[in-house]
Design a protein around this motif. Structure first.
Motif, PDB file in Angstrom:
ATOM      1  N   PRO A 123       0.963  -1.209  -0.040  1.00  0.00           N
ATOM      2  CA  PRO A 123      -0.028   0.031   0.060  1.00  0.00           C
ATOM      3  C   PRO A 123       0.855   1.377   0.186  1.00  0.00           C
ATOM      4  O   PRO A 123       2.152   1.236   0.447  1.00  0.00           O
ATOM      5  CB  PRO A 123      -0.815   0.008   1.391  1.00  0.00           C
ATOM      6  CG  PRO A 123      -0.206  -1.130   2.228  1.00  0.00           C
ATOM      7  CD  PRO A 123       0.658  -2.135   1.406  1.00  0.00           C
ATOM      8  N   HIS A 150       2.230  -1.380  -8.879  1.00  0.00           N
ATOM      9  CA  HIS A 150       0.805  -2.000  -8.589  1.00  0.00           C
ATOM     10  C   HIS A 150       0.478  -2.724  -9.811  1.00  0.00           C
ATOM     11  O   HIS A 150      -0.708  -3.345  -9.698  1.00  0.00           O
ATOM     12  CB  HIS A 150      -0.114  -0.704  -8.362  1.00  0.00           C
ATOM     13  CG  HIS A 150       0.214  -0.259  -7.214  1.00  0.00           C
ATOM     14  ND1 HIS A 150       0.205  -0.424  -5.878  1.00  0.00           N
ATOM     15  CD2 HIS A 150       0.661   1.242  -6.913  1.00  0.00           C
ATOM     16  CE1 HIS A 150       0.539   0.486  -5.096  1.00  0.00           C
ATOM     17  NE2 HIS A 150       0.841   1.409  -5.906  1.00  0.00           N
ATOM     18  N   ASP A 182       4.501  -3.331   3.963  1.00  0.00           N
ATOM     19  CA  ASP A 182       3.363  -2.629   4.784  1.00  0.00           C
ATOM     20  C   ASP A 182       4.143  -2.100   5.804  1.00  0.00           C
ATOM     21  O   ASP A 182       4.875  -2.872   6.601  1.00  0.00           O
ATOM     22  CB  ASP A 182       2.349  -3.643   5.130  1.00  0.00           C
ATOM     23  CG  ASP A 182       1.282  -2.868   5.665  1.00  0.00           C
ATOM     24  OD1 ASP A 182       0.974  -1.616   5.225  1.00  0.00           O
ATOM     25  OD2 ASP A 182       0.284  -3.675   6.230  1.00  0.00           O
ATOM     26  N   ARG A 232      -1.941 -10.044   6.092  1.00  0.00           N
ATOM     27  CA  ARG A 232      -1.883  -8.451   5.402  1.00  0.00           C
ATOM     28  C   ARG A 232      -1.793  -8.729   3.856  1.00  0.00           C
ATOM     29  O   ARG A 232      -2.240  -7.808   2.982  1.00  0.00           O
ATOM     30  CB  ARG A 232      -0.778  -7.680   5.935  1.00  0.00           C
ATOM     31  CG  ARG A 232      -1.215  -7.033   7.262  1.00  0.00           C
ATOM     32  CD  ARG A 232      -0.031  -5.990   7.722  1.00  0.00           C
ATOM     33  NE  ARG A 232       1.195  -6.605   8.528  1.00  0.00           N
ATOM     34  CZ  ARG A 232       2.042  -6.062   8.731  1.00  0.00           C
ATOM     35  NH1 ARG A 232       2.119  -4.731   8.621  1.00  0.00           N
ATOM     36  NH2 ARG A 232       2.910  -6.725   9.450  1.00  0.00           N
ATOM     37  N   THR A 264      -4.988  -9.640   2.272  1.00  0.00           N
ATOM     38  CA  THR A 264      -6.065  -8.535   2.173  1.00  0.00           C
ATOM     39  C   THR A 264      -5.446  -7.410   1.060  1.00  0.00           C
ATOM     40  O   THR A 264      -6.311  -7.022   0.100  1.00  0.00           O
ATOM     41  CB  THR A 264      -5.968  -7.835   3.441  1.00  0.00           C
ATOM     42  OG1 THR A 264      -6.080  -8.710   4.508  1.00  0.00           O
ATOM     43  CG2 THR A 264      -7.181  -6.734   3.561  1.00  0.00           C
ATOM     44  N   PHE A 265      -4.240  -7.294   0.846  1.00  0.00           N
ATOM     45  CA  PHE A 265      -3.720  -6.437  -0.185  1.00  0.00           C
ATOM     46  C   PHE A 265      -4.163  -6.919  -1.551  1.00  0.00           C
ATOM     47  O   PHE A 265      -4.657  -6.141  -2.508  1.00  0.00           O
ATOM     48  CB  PHE A 265      -2.255  -6.074   0.147  1.00  0.00           C
ATOM     49  CG  PHE A 265      -1.598  -5.274  -0.973  1.00  0.00           C
ATOM     50  CD1 PHE A 265      -1.720  -3.801  -0.905  1.00  0.00           C
ATOM     51  CD2 PHE A 265      -0.884  -5.855  -1.989  1.00  0.00           C
ATOM     52  CE1 PHE A 265      -1.344  -3.138  -2.031  1.00  0.00           C
ATOM     53  CE2 PHE A 265      -0.352  -5.148  -3.155  1.00  0.00           C
ATOM     54  CZ  PHE A 265      -0.420  -3.751  -2.999  1.00  0.00           C
ATOM     55  N   LYS A 292      -6.318  -8.931  -2.479  1.00  0.00           N
ATOM     56  CA  LYS A 292      -7.770  -9.106  -2.620  1.00  0.00           C
ATOM     57  C   LYS A 292      -8.289  -7.806  -3.033  1.00  0.00           C
ATOM     58  O   LYS A 292      -8.888  -7.674  -3.993  1.00  0.00           O
ATOM     59  CB  LYS A 292      -8.532  -9.576  -1.513  1.00  0.00           C
ATOM     60  CG  LYS A 292      -9.616 -10.436  -1.714  1.00  0.00           C
ATOM     61  CD  LYS A 292     -10.102 -11.237  -0.363  1.00  0.00           C
ATOM     62  CE  LYS A 292     -11.268 -10.383   0.545  1.00  0.00           C
ATOM     63  NZ  LYS A 292     -11.485 -11.194   1.655  1.00  0.00           N
ATOM     64  N   GLN A 293      -7.747  -6.864  -2.472  1.00  0.00           N
ATOM     65  CA  GLN A 293      -8.181  -5.331  -2.805  1.00  0.00           C
ATOM     66  C   GLN A 293      -7.530  -5.133  -4.288  1.00  0.00           C
ATOM     67  O   GLN A 293      -8.327  -4.448  -5.005  1.00  0.00           O
ATOM     68  CB  GLN A 293      -7.652  -4.314  -1.730  1.00  0.00           C
ATOM     69  CG  GLN A 293      -8.333  -4.198  -0.622  1.00  0.00           C
ATOM     70  CD  GLN A 293      -7.689  -3.593   0.847  1.00  0.00           C
ATOM     71  OE1 GLN A 293      -6.442  -3.305   0.577  1.00  0.00           O
ATOM     72  NE2 GLN A 293      -8.461  -3.194   1.500  1.00  0.00           N
ATOM     73  N   ILE A 294      -6.448  -5.286  -4.361  1.00  0.00           N
ATOM     74  CA  ILE A 294      -5.992  -4.930  -5.712  1.00  0.00           C
ATOM     75  C   ILE A 294      -6.212  -5.560  -7.022  1.00  0.00           C
ATOM     76  O   ILE A 294      -6.247  -5.082  -7.961  1.00  0.00           O
ATOM     77  CB  ILE A 294      -4.265  -4.714  -5.456  1.00  0.00           C
ATOM     78  CG1 ILE A 294      -3.565  -3.754  -6.360  1.00  0.00           C
ATOM     79  CG2 ILE A 294      -3.548  -6.161  -5.712  1.00  0.00           C
ATOM     80  CD1 ILE A 294      -2.477  -3.266  -6.263  1.00  0.00           C
ATOM     81  N   GLN A 314      -9.222  -7.142  -7.120  1.00  0.00           N
ATOM     82  CA  GLN A 314     -10.499  -7.279  -7.379  1.00  0.00           C
ATOM     83  C   GLN A 314     -11.081  -6.575  -8.706  1.00  0.00           C
ATOM     84  O   GLN A 314     -11.839  -7.101  -9.439  1.00  0.00           O
ATOM     85  CB  GLN A 314     -11.234  -6.106  -6.202  1.00  0.00           C
ATOM     86  CG  GLN A 314     -12.135  -7.051  -5.439  1.00  0.00           C
ATOM     87  CD  GLN A 314     -12.463  -6.283  -4.274  1.00  0.00           C
ATOM     88  OE1 GLN A 314     -12.425  -5.104  -3.941  1.00  0.00           O
ATOM     89  NE2 GLN A 314     -12.975  -7.035  -3.173  1.00  0.00           N
ATOM     90  N   HIS A 315     -10.192  -5.401  -9.094  1.00  0.00           N
ATOM     91  CA  HIS A 315     -10.808  -4.865 -10.390  1.00  0.00           C
ATOM     92  C   HIS A 315      -9.907  -4.848 -11.744  1.00  0.00           C
ATOM     93  O   HIS A 315      -8.786  -5.361 -11.483  1.00  0.00           O
ATOM     94  CB  HIS A 315     -11.228  -3.442 -10.290  1.00  0.00           C
ATOM     95  CG  HIS A 315     -10.417  -2.619  -9.121  1.00  0.00           C
ATOM     96  ND1 HIS A 315     -10.910  -2.109  -8.143  1.00  0.00           N
ATOM     97  CD2 HIS A 315      -9.154  -2.483  -9.197  1.00  0.00           C
ATOM     98  CE1 HIS A 315      -9.785  -1.481  -7.398  1.00  0.00           C
ATOM     99  NE2 HIS A 315      -8.804  -1.809  -7.950  1.00  0.00           N
TER     100      HIS A 315
END
Lengths: 252, 246
Positions: free
Chosen positions: B39, B198, B214, B235, B238-239, B241-243, B245-246
């Motif tokens: 992040p 990213h 992190d 961690r 989670t990261f 999954k967030q990145i 997702q789209h």
């Protein structure tokens, strides 16, 4: 500008009518005495210009030398810049001129040196010193306005500090530095009038001397003001041209 | 024994009272491609900037090509000849043409003649597929072209390691792939590189080693295979999954 010129013209015209207030004969180019007086006054122009140009040139170099430590990351080195700028900027020009002209030779003498300072160089030193604090701030602001990434990129292609300044930072900063430096030159031209008090034969000194013999301060000082006005207007026209040129370079 | 191209041992760094790097241990072997993700504010850019001494670290040891980085002239010299850097904001010199951007380092830092430097510059402009832009100013180029010029500028110093600090983050979406393609080509030629990005598709394609950071720490390292399919740390999961997702 136009309003000012018409006001000046009005003053001149009204003066021509009522000769008990105005006595333009002292600077009337039609009469032999008036012509001699005008030539005497205008002859100071060369000294004023020479004094201003030399003082400004020294100030431009000195200012850069003073500005560079001000950009350091180390606080002690930055302090050199701050102390210089704050002190020099705080000293009024006239006391500094007296100190340099009357005081400095005594300092030299105490060091066993016999150096006299003539009015011209006394004025050059004072004007250059006094102005350098301001040019240093102009350089510092100009250099700081260039993004930090430029210096970092220069570092990554192997350039050291001086080469980074020379090839990357200063060529970009100069566009932001030159116009205010040129404005500062106008300030020097006006402040050069103080050189008259230590006896330098420039525009103001000559006006003063003529006033003493002719007792016509109104006409002579009016002409003196016009002399400075012409000089400064020519310089500001040059500054505007420079600004336009710099502006178009930036876009291109 | 092969020497590590980059070694960071227990590196700590503070900005004032704020600790940005906490005990960073990090090794890059010659020829390795390492992708650092995490992040924003996790310290990943700072790692890269410490490697080429744009930032000074306060504790621990950083070695580049075996030379300990202590800020000395000799150490900086080692960075200069070993490490190239590509910035998020390109940082091209706007007052110079593309060609002048490329020859500045070789001529002024390395003392090459203009002829040799220009020949080398053309070679690398070819490499990034924009030889025809040589005489334009950076402001006349698109973002993708500017970043490719920046890559060519670094290559002109013929570094052994290339650092990329979010090279596509400032680009419009349609220009990202032209820059990534160039970086992939470089990777295929065997260039050692550390890339902060990213772009996970790109990471999966080129990375030998993934590093997830992190809060100033390295949380997890691993091969892309393990990293993307079986992340160990919560961690990291989670990261990702967030990145992704789209």
């Amino acid at each position: 500008m136009r309003a000012f010129l018409s006001l000046a013209a009005l003053l001149v015209l009204s003066g021509c009518g009522s000769s008990d207030i105005w006595g333009w004969y002292v600077v009337n180019p039609m009469t032999p005495t008036g012509w001699v007086n005008i030539k005497f006054l205008v002859n100071g122009m060369g000294a004023t210009i020479l004094l201003s140009v030399i003082a400004a040139s020294i100030s431009i170099m000195l200012g850069l030398l003073v500005a560079l430590p001000g950009l350091s990351e180390r606080r002690r080195i930055r302090a050199i810049n701050r102390v210089y700028v704050e002190i020099i900027r705080a000293i009024p020009l006239l006391p500094m001129l007296f100190w340099v002209f009357y005081g400095l030779p005594i300092v030299f003498k105490s060091m066993g040196l016999n150096i006299q300072i003539d009015p011209f160089w006394g004025a050059v030193i004072t004007l250059a010193l006094s102005d350098s604090a301001f040019t240093a701030e102009i350089y510092r602001a100009g250099i700081q306005s260039i993004a930090k990434g430029q210096a970092e990129a220069a570092k990554t292609v192997g350039l050291n500090y001086l080469k980074t300044m020379r090839y990357v930072i200063l060529p970009q900063a100069i566009r932001r530095i030159l116009p205010p430096l040129a404005n500062q030159f106008i300030y020097i031209v006006k402040m050069s009038a103080f050189a008259s008090v230590i006896g330098m034969q420039e525009l103001t000194r000559r006006a003063n001397e003529l006033v003493v013999t002719e007792y016509r301060p109104l006409e002579i000082y009016s002409l003196l003001i016009v002399e400075y006005l012409v000089l400064v207007l020519i310089i500001s026209a040059g500054v505007r041209r420079l600004e336009r040129k710099m502006g178009s370079d930036e876009r291109g | 024994m092969t020497q590590d191209a980059i070694e960071m041992i227990d590196v700590d760094k503070w900005f004032g009272d704020f600790q940005v790097l906490k005990g960073i241990n990090f090794h890059v072997k010659s020829g390795d491609k390492v992708v650092i993700c995490g992040p924003s504010g996790s310290g990943k850019s700072t790692v890269v900037r410490c490697i080429n001494r744009l930032e000074a670290h306060q504790k621990g040891v950083i070695k580049i090509g075996g030379v300990v980085q202590d800020g000395s002239a000799a150490a900086l010299e080692a960075i200069g000849s070993e490490v190239g850097m590509v910035f998020q904001q390109f940082n091209l010199f706007p007052h110079l043409t593309v060609m002048e951007n490329l020859v500045l380092g070789p001529m002024k830092a390395r003392g090459m003649t203009r002829k040799d430097a220009e020949a080398r510059a053309m070679k690398y402009l070819d490499r990034v597929h924009i030889p025809e832009q040589a005489h334009k100013r950076p402001s006349q180029l698109s973002g993708g072209q500017q970043q490719r010029v920046a890559i060519a500028r670094s290559l002109c110093m013929e570094p052994k390691v290339m650092l990329f600090d979010e090279p596509t983050s400032a680009l419009d979406p349609e220009m990202i792939s032209e820059v990534l393609d160039v970086i992939v080509e470089l990777a295929d030629e065997g260039m050692t590189m550390v890339v902060v990005t990213h772009e996970m598709g790109f990471a999966r394609k080129v990375a030998d080693q993934m590093v997830f950071m992190d809060a100033g720490e390295i949380v997890e390292t691993g091969t892309p295979e393990d990293f993307f399919t079986a992340p160990k740390s919560k961690r990291t999961q989670t990261f990702l999954k967030q990145i992704l997702q789209h």
